[in-house]
Design a protein around this motif. Structure first.
Motif, short mmCIF file in Angstrom:
data_model
loop_
_atom_site.label_atom_id
_atom_site.label_comp_id
_atom_site.label_asym_id
_atom_site.label_seq_id
_atom_site.Cartn_x
_atom_site.Cartn_y
_atom_site.Cartn_z
N UNK A 1 -0.94 -2.29 1.73
CA UNK A 1 -1.63 -2.31 3.00
C UNK A 1 -2.74 -1.27 3.00
N UNK A 2 -3.97 -1.70 3.24
CA UNK A 2 -5.10 -0.78 3.37
C UNK A 2 -5.43 -0.66 4.84
N UNK A 3 -5.46 0.59 5.32
CA UNK A 3 -5.77 0.86 6.72
C UNK A 3 -7.09 1.61 6.80
N UNK A 4 -8.02 1.05 7.54
CA UNK A 4 -9.31 1.70 7.75
C UNK A 4 -9.30 2.37 9.12
N UNK B 1 -14.94 5.31 0.84
CA UNK B 1 -15.34 4.51 -0.31
C UNK B 1 -14.30 4.53 -1.43
N UNK B 2 -13.04 4.43 -1.05
CA UNK B 2 -11.96 4.42 -2.03
C UNK B 2 -11.94 3.07 -2.76
N UNK C 1 -11.80 -4.12 -4.34
CA UNK C 1 -10.53 -3.39 -4.35
C UNK C 1 -9.71 -3.78 -3.12
N UNK C 2 -10.36 -3.92 -1.99
CA UNK C 2 -9.67 -4.30 -0.75
C UNK C 2 -8.93 -5.61 -0.94
N UNK C 3 -9.59 -6.58 -1.54
CA UNK C 3 -8.98 -7.88 -1.80
C UNK C 3 -7.83 -7.76 -2.80
N UNK D 1 -6.25 -1.39 -10.94
CA UNK D 1 -6.19 -0.24 -10.02
C UNK D 1 -5.12 -0.46 -8.97
N UNK D 2 -5.08 -1.65 -8.42
CA UNK D 2 -4.03 -1.97 -7.44
C UNK D 2 -2.67 -2.00 -8.11
N UNK D 3 -2.60 -2.54 -9.32
CA UNK D 3 -1.33 -2.56 -10.04
C UNK D 3 -0.79 -1.15 -10.27
N UNK D 4 -1.68 -0.23 -10.64
CA UNK D 4 -1.26 1.15 -10.92
C UNK D 4 -0.76 1.84 -9.66
#
Length: 198
Positions: free
Chosen positions: A111-114, A70-71, A101-103, A80-83
């Protein structure tokens, strides 16, 4: 946006669940309109603790963050993504991510890896115990592996994969159609001026 194809990096382990966007970038730093300059405030409150993972010298050059489930939950702030990006992270691996957040992360080149929770826990344990622990990530092959025998496949939305591989954010995608947009505008303007007045 920088294309993402392959990445080899030291891993920063963040073995905490429900890391929300207010922890990633606290609200008092949301006063800028630029996308840059947020990295120094990443995990600001937690970084007051000298033992916090990101403060460790061995994680200084890390571009891969491995976190628990649940990040990125909480508010929808794109900051958050910018930081994360401004600090240098190009990839985050976790069992699950908050949808917004994923979007936001994908649109900012992260790159987000699940991966399954047991695989993520194995990575967290290895990164915590091994100095200089590295992962090799290939978006082209959709694989992640280390030099100790760990290997996993991941899947990603084809459109997001295409955008990351090509380094295209929303503006970049739009500019790929610049000629068609110009032609439409010219045709629209011509029709507007030629239309009879009523």
């Amino acid at each position: 946006m920088q294309p993402f194809r392959t990445l080899t990096s030291v891993v920063t382990p963040l073995d905490r669940v429900n890391v929300d966007t207010d922890q990633i970038i606290p609200k008092q730093f949301l006063k800028r309109i630029e996308r840059t300059g947020y990295g120094e405030f990443l995990f600001f409150d937690w970084r007051q603790d000298p033992n916090f993972e990101i403060n460790q010298p061995r994680h200084k050059s890390s571009q891969i963050l491995v976190a628990a489930k649940n990040f990125g939950c909480g508010s929808s702030r794109e900051h958050a993504a910018w930081a994360l990006s401004d600090f240098g992270y190009r990839c985050v691996i976790a069992p699950s991510f908050a949808d917004i957040f994923h979007s936001n992360a994908g649109k900012n080149g992260i790159l987000l890896i699940t991966l399954p929770e047991e695989q993520v826990q194995a990575l967290l344990d290895r990164a915590a115990k091994t100095e200089g622990y590295k992962l090799h990530v290939s978006l082209e092959d959709e694989t992640v592996h280390d030099d100790q025998g760990f290997s996993a496949k991941f899947s990603i939305d084809p459109f997001r994969r295409y955008c990351l591989l090509e380094g295209l954010d929303d503006i970049g995608l739009t500019l790929r159609h610049a000629d068609k947009l110009d032609n439409f505008e010219q045709a629209h303007n011509t029709k507007h001026w030629l239309a009879p007045r009523t």
